[in-house]
Design an enzyme around this catalytic site. Structure first.
Site, mmCIF file in Angstrom:
data_model
loop_
_atom_site.group_PDB
_atom_site.id
_atom_site.type_symbol
_atom_site.label_atom_id
_atom_site.label_comp_id
_atom_site.label_asym_id
_atom_site.label_seq_id
_atom_site.Cartn_x
_atom_site.Cartn_y
_atom_site.Cartn_z
ATOM 1 N N LYS A 169 1.841 -2.807 6.707
ATOM 2 C CA LYS A 169 2.330 -2.609 5.342
ATOM 3 C C LYS A 169 3.788 -2.138 5.334
ATOM 4 O O LYS A 169 4.568 -2.523 4.445
ATOM 5 C CB LYS A 169 1.431 -1.622 4.598
ATOM 6 C CG LYS A 169 0.011 -2.117 4.383
ATOM 7 C CD LYS A 169 -0.045 -3.411 3.567
ATOM 8 C CE LYS A 169 -1.458 -3.826 3.246
ATOM 9 N NZ LYS A 169 -1.521 -5.057 2.422
ATOM 10 N N SER A 227 0.849 -1.192 0.000
ATOM 11 C CA SER A 227 0.000 0.000 0.000
ATOM 12 C C SER A 227 0.876 1.229 0.000
ATOM 13 O O SER A 227 2.023 1.204 0.468
ATOM 14 C CB SER A 227 -0.892 0.007 1.250
ATOM 15 O OG SER A 227 -1.565 1.243 1.401
ATOM 16 N N TYR A 242 -2.956 -0.661 10.168
ATOM 17 C CA TYR A 242 -2.828 -1.049 8.766
ATOM 18 C C TYR A 242 -1.475 -0.598 8.212
ATOM 19 O O TYR A 242 -0.748 -1.380 7.575
ATOM 20 C CB TYR A 242 -3.972 -0.421 7.967
ATOM 21 C CG TYR A 242 -4.004 -0.785 6.510
ATOM 22 C CD1 TYR A 242 -4.525 -2.006 6.092
ATOM 23 C CD2 TYR A 242 -3.527 0.092 5.538
ATOM 24 C CE1 TYR A 242 -4.568 -2.341 4.741
ATOM 25 C CE2 TYR A 242 -3.563 -0.235 4.196
ATOM 26 C CZ TYR A 242 -4.083 -1.456 3.801
ATOM 27 O OH TYR A 242 -4.119 -1.769 2.466
#
Length: 256
Positions: free
Chosen positions: A165, A148, A161
């Protein structure tokens, strides 16, 4: 006198086996179609076998080669046992992912563990399992984790999150260094916000959509088709000298 000119390496993947995990919808589904379109034999994997079979049937209707297999990257032992029964894969695209967005002060240990189990732990051991079989077979390969843009910046409500990543980028570089001598390339693709079921909650907030469109320098939210070319490129010989790196598909988000 005729010069011997260089020729562009092929983007074709004829005769190669590809595994796409998280292929029942969104980016994974698009990646499976993209690889099949350039000749790969694609195995589509996810927890929901019924959705996979519908995707495979639709691909077959278009003359594309695919098969479905149930696979849960959150259960490492079961995942590894399943992979042993499947062909050696020349290409991996791992698009399995989980998001539980919210303010960092409200993060629960359960939410942290759930996201890390899929996005980090599952991705790590899946990549390792595919590489191990390639090394045993003395074959090269291209392993791609869908990361991402949040692996390179921070974001509102994205602490957990983003942490997972960022971690993917770290193990990608280390694995690329370890396995380069075996001809195994390991890279990530880092999309911006893409119109997928995973992002529906974000897109339902008009203020958040305005923030996103302001950050993306091209002025639009990403489409699934924006990922298909980069997946094909990294899987193919056209990217034969690329490993240990991140391909940004972020419309310029991280450039600013």
């Amino acid at each position: 006198m005729t010069l011997k000119l260089p020729r562009t390496p092929s983007f074709r993947l004829d005769g190669r086996n590809a595994l796409v995990v998280g292929a029942s919808s969104g980016i994974g589904q698009a990646a499976a179609v993209a690889l099949a379109e350039v000749g790969a034999r694609v195995t589509l994997a996810a927890r929901a076998i019924d959705k996979l079979e519908l995707t495979v049937a639709s691909m077959n209707d278009l003359g594309l080669e695919g098969m479905a297999v149930a696979l849960d990257v959150g259960d490492v032992e079961a995942m590894e046992a399943t992979l042993v029964s499947l062909p050696v894969f020349d290409i991996l695209v791992n698009s399995a992912g989980l998001a539980r967005h919210g303010p960092a002060l409200e993060t629960t240990p359960a939410d942290f563990d759930a996201v890390a189990s899929i996005n980090l732990r599952g991705a790590y051991f899946l990549t390792r399992a595919i590489a191990r079989r390639l090394i045993e077979a003395e074959r090269p390969g291209s392993l791609i984790n869908i990361s991402s843009q949040m692996a390179h910046v921070g974001g509102i409500d994205r602490a957990v999150y983003s942490a997972t990543k960022h971690a993917i980028e770290g193990f990608t570089k280390s694995m690329a260094i370890e396995w380069g001598c075996c001809g195994i390339r390991v890279n990530t693709i880092c999309p911006t916000f893409i119109k997928t079921p995973l992002a529906e909650q974000t897109f339902s907030n008009p203020e958040r959509v305005r923030w996103i469109e302001e950050k993306i320098k091209l002025g639009r939210i990403g489409e699934l088709e924006d990922i298909m070319g980069p997946v094909t490129f990294l899987a193919s010989d056209a990217s034969a000298m690329i490993t240990g790196t991140a391909l940004m598909v972020d419309g310029g988000w991280t450039a600013g």
